[in-house]
Write a protein that holds these residues in place. Sequence first.
Motif, PDB file in Angstrom:
ATOM      1  N   VAL A 105     -79.007 -57.723  45.794  1.00  0.00           N
ATOM      2  CA  VAL A 105     -80.137 -57.284  46.622  1.00  0.00           C
ATOM      3  C   VAL A 105     -81.336 -58.136  46.238  1.00  0.00           C
ATOM      4  CG1 VAL A 105     -81.613 -55.347  47.246  1.00  0.00           C
ATOM      5  CG2 VAL A 105     -79.248 -54.938  46.578  1.00  0.00           C
ATOM      6  N   HIS A 146     -87.037 -45.371  30.865  1.00  0.00           N
ATOM      7  CA  HIS A 146     -87.451 -46.721  31.273  1.00  0.00           C
ATOM      8  C   HIS A 146     -87.097 -47.749  30.194  1.00  0.00           C
ATOM      9  CE1 HIS A 146     -90.334 -43.871  33.333  1.00  0.00           C
ATOM     10  NE2 HIS A 146     -89.560 -44.313  34.291  1.00  0.00           N
ATOM     11  N   ARG A 195     -83.358 -48.337  30.432  1.00  0.00           N
ATOM     12  CA  ARG A 195     -82.948 -49.202  31.546  1.00  0.00           C
ATOM     13  C   ARG A 195     -83.357 -50.652  31.320  1.00  0.00           C
ATOM     14  NH1 ARG A 195     -84.519 -44.756  36.044  1.00  0.00           N
ATOM     15  NH2 ARG A 195     -82.673 -43.472  35.783  1.00  0.00           N
ATOM     16  N   ARG A 196     -84.351 -50.880  30.501  1.00  0.00           N
ATOM     17  CA  ARG A 196     -84.696 -52.267  30.159  1.00  0.00           C
ATOM     18  C   ARG A 196     -83.701 -52.826  29.147  1.00  0.00           C
ATOM     19  NH1 ARG A 196     -89.969 -53.301  32.252  1.00  0.00           N
ATOM     20  NH2 ARG A 196     -90.350 -55.162  31.013  1.00  0.00           N
ATOM     21  N   GLU A 237     -82.791 -48.786  43.619  1.00  0.00           N
ATOM     22  CA  GLU A 237     -82.073 -48.631  42.349  1.00  0.00           C
ATOM     23  C   GLU A 237     -82.057 -49.938  41.565  1.00  0.00           C
ATOM     24  OE1 GLU A 237     -78.293 -46.701  43.126  1.00  0.00           O
ATOM     25  OE2 GLU A 237     -79.271 -44.739  42.893  1.00  0.00           O
ATOM     26  N   ALA A 238     -82.105 -51.080  42.271  1.00  0.00           N
ATOM     27  CA  ALA A 238     -82.201 -52.364  41.563  1.00  0.00           C
ATOM     28  C   ALA A 238     -83.520 -52.424  40.792  1.00  0.00           C
ATOM     29  CB  ALA A 238     -82.104 -53.518  42.554  1.00  0.00           C
ATOM     30  N   ARG A 239     -84.585 -51.915  41.388  1.00  0.00           N
ATOM     31  CA  ARG A 239     -85.886 -51.884  40.699  1.00  0.00           C
ATOM     32  C   ARG A 239     -85.861 -50.884  39.547  1.00  0.00           C
ATOM     33  NH1 ARG A 239     -90.226 -54.147  43.701  1.00  0.00           N
ATOM     34  NH2 ARG A 239     -89.507 -54.975  45.677  1.00  0.00           N
ATOM     35  N   LEU A 240     -85.268 -49.715  39.784  1.00  0.00           N
ATOM     36  CA  LEU A 240     -85.178 -48.719  38.702  1.00  0.00           C
ATOM     37  C   LEU A 240     -84.396 -49.291  37.528  1.00  0.00           C
ATOM     38  CD1 LEU A 240     -84.309 -45.452  40.704  1.00  0.00           C
ATOM     39  CD2 LEU A 240     -86.502 -46.035  39.659  1.00  0.00           C
ATOM     40  N   SER A 241     -83.356 -50.074  37.841  1.00  0.00           N
ATOM     41  CA  SER A 241     -82.506 -50.638  36.787  1.00  0.00           C
ATOM     42  C   SER A 241     -83.227 -51.673  35.940  1.00  0.00           C
ATOM     43  CB  SER A 241     -81.256 -51.277  37.405  1.00  0.00           C
ATOM     44  OG  SER A 241     -80.435 -50.271  37.937  1.00  0.00           O
ATOM     45  N   LEU A 242     -84.393 -52.106  36.419  1.00  0.00           N
ATOM     46  CA  LEU A 242     -85.205 -53.046  35.619  1.00  0.00           C
ATOM     47  C   LEU A 242     -86.221 -52.289  34.768  1.00  0.00           C
ATOM     48  CD1 LEU A 242     -85.772 -55.688  38.431  1.00  0.00           C
ATOM     49  CD2 LEU A 242     -84.389 -56.019  36.371  1.00  0.00           C
ATOM     50  N   GLY A 243     -86.118 -50.972  34.741  1.00  0.00           N
ATOM     51  CA  GLY A 243     -87.012 -50.163  33.910  1.00  0.00           C
ATOM     52  C   GLY A 243     -88.272 -49.690  34.609  1.00  0.00           C
ATOM     53  N   MET A 244     -88.318 -49.878  35.938  1.00  0.00           N
ATOM     54  CA  MET A 244     -89.522 -49.429  36.653  1.00  0.00           C
ATOM     55  C   MET A 244     -89.512 -47.912  36.811  1.00  0.00           C
ATOM     56  SD  MET A 244     -90.012 -52.001  39.825  1.00  0.00           S
ATOM     57  CE  MET A 244     -90.490 -53.691  39.617  1.00  0.00           C
ATOM     58  N   SER A 245     -90.703 -47.332  36.916  1.00  0.00           N
ATOM     59  CA  SER A 245     -90.789 -45.902  37.233  1.00  0.00           C
ATOM     60  C   SER A 245     -90.439 -45.721  38.711  1.00  0.00           C
ATOM     61  CB  SER A 245     -92.199 -45.392  36.976  1.00  0.00           C
ATOM     62  OG  SER A 245     -93.083 -45.964  37.924  1.00  0.00           O
ATOM     63  N   ASP A 263     -86.314 -40.175  36.659  1.00  0.00           N
ATOM     64  CA  ASP A 263     -86.556 -41.246  37.631  1.00  0.00           C
ATOM     65  C   ASP A 263     -85.265 -41.739  38.284  1.00  0.00           C
ATOM     66  OD1 ASP A 263     -89.217 -41.457  38.077  1.00  0.00           O
ATOM     67  OD2 ASP A 263     -89.605 -42.869  36.459  1.00  0.00           O
ATOM     68  N   ARG A 264     -84.451 -40.786  38.693  1.00  0.00           N
ATOM     69  CA  ARG A 264     -83.279 -41.119  39.515  1.00  0.00           C
ATOM     70  C   ARG A 264     -83.636 -40.790  40.956  1.00  0.00           C
ATOM     71  NH1 ARG A 264     -80.308 -38.895  35.074  1.00  0.00           N
ATOM     72  NH2 ARG A 264     -81.034 -36.888  35.831  1.00  0.00           N
ATOM     73  N   LEU A 319     -85.204 -58.877  46.205  1.00  0.00           N
ATOM     74  CA  LEU A 319     -86.383 -58.021  46.260  1.00  0.00           C
ATOM     75  C   LEU A 319     -87.660 -58.799  46.553  1.00  0.00           C
ATOM     76  CD1 LEU A 319     -85.549 -55.879  43.086  1.00  0.00           C
ATOM     77  CD2 LEU A 319     -85.073 -55.301  45.470  1.00  0.00           C
ATOM     78  N   ALA A 352     -81.827 -51.368  46.918  1.00  0.00           N
ATOM     79  CA  ALA A 352     -82.992 -52.130  46.434  1.00  0.00           C
ATOM     80  C   ALA A 352     -83.842 -51.279  45.487  1.00  0.00           C
ATOM     81  CB  ALA A 352     -83.830 -52.591  47.624  1.00  0.00           C
TER      82      ALA A 352
END
Lengths: 260, 221
Positions: free
Chosen positions: B88, B74, B77-78, A159-167, A251-252, B90, A157
């Motif tokens: 998953v 960032h 990744r976008r 990494e799913a957020r990180l993959s959306l460009g989140m810090s 941010d990994r 969220l 979960a």
Amino acid sequence: MNTTAQIPQWTGVAASLLLVVLAAALVVYQRLGVARDLLWAAARAFVQLLAVGALLTILFAHAGLWGSALWVIGMVVLSGFVAAGRAKGLPRARVAAWIAVGLGTAATLGLLLLLRVIKAEPIVVVPVGGMVVSAAMSATALTMRAIARTATEQRAAIEARLSLGMSGVDAFSPYLREGVRTALIPAIDTTKVVGLIALPGAMTGLILAGVSPFDAIRYQIVVMYMLLAAAALSSVVVARLTTSALFDSADRLVRFTHQS
Amino acid sequence: MSEAFSFDAVVFERDGRRILDGLSDHIHAGVVTAIIGDSGAGKSTLLRLLNRLEEPTQGFISFHDDRIDSIDVHQLRRKVSLVGQRPVMLAQTVLGELRIADPEVTPDRAHELLARVALGEFELERKTLTLSGGEQQRLALARALTVEPEVLLLDEPTSSLDDSSATAVDQVIRDLAASGLTVVLVSHDLDRVQGVADFVLVLDHGRLVERGSPGQVRYLS
């Protein structure tokens, strides 16, 4: 403060040991297999308290305020080891624990001393400092353990957020809130039921020493608020520090094996 | 055909084990590229390297001629969004899911995103836990689309789905590629790869051993 409490003599201590022997005998009779643990715990507590009693006697007589401050710092260092041990594998856990417990202790104890709510004397600073460090250590350990467990279990979960460009901090923030909340539940619950289920230690001690209950509760209220503040502050600080350590410069989410 | 990614002697090691061993190649933009190979060949690792969830031990990767380690991570990744093997969830609701990366997503925008993954009929307040695996996977795709990526990285997108759900997801992948997105997917299902991919890269023990269209690659036959 005039002490009206009846302090047991060593014969009284020996008599109380009889209770442990009786309990151990009962345990042996029932074949519960914990007699050795019970006796070992009683012996250990005796030796530990004897050592602490001797040490505090010397400390109160000779160390002065700076010696007391060193004693509290020593407790902070020790508590960092204990708290970090609850979150083995978590990056930079020990340093985070030291900073969190140190800040929580310094802020609460420092403020109370500064405002002259408690006296700047070894006989006050050492025991009150011990209570604060203990509360801060407990909240720090619980927070770090919750964060380490979450970072391991919720890796997909996060990494799913990180993959959306989140810090990293943003990606972890929902779990961070949960971690702090979980860690503070014991301190909050204890504060909620104080006096209802069991009389708290400081208040009991004062009453035994002959202080009127109404005076004793004032002291207890200060202690409770102080412990709650130390726990909350340490929990928030360690949560922030630990979260930063969970992510590298890109941010990994770093890989670690959590062992509670 | 322009290149979305190029690899230059990429090596990836973990715990002393070499997972990718000197990979040099490229991935075309605007098409579906499938990375296939036996278990442990390094397929998922390669996918994770593309949006820097992992970092090469040696070598480098470029995205449109810029080394990816020179792009703000960032932003990268976008542009290069990854959807994992198991969807998953969220958030508690469909709309909440679409607002994870962008809290400003309006209901109209949400319906538009859902339509792109063939979930246009969905109520926005529907609970995500009531969705089937295939629906959750398509919602995860829609969530990735909220950041308007150029590239979608899909790690075994249909492996945990039943046949009809997997077929629906395959169709969504084809539609997204037709709309101009670059899709890179990892799969072990060779029949599905033949149906959905334009290009195939075959990995074996961390090395690239074949590349070409699904009809050209011997591994598929």
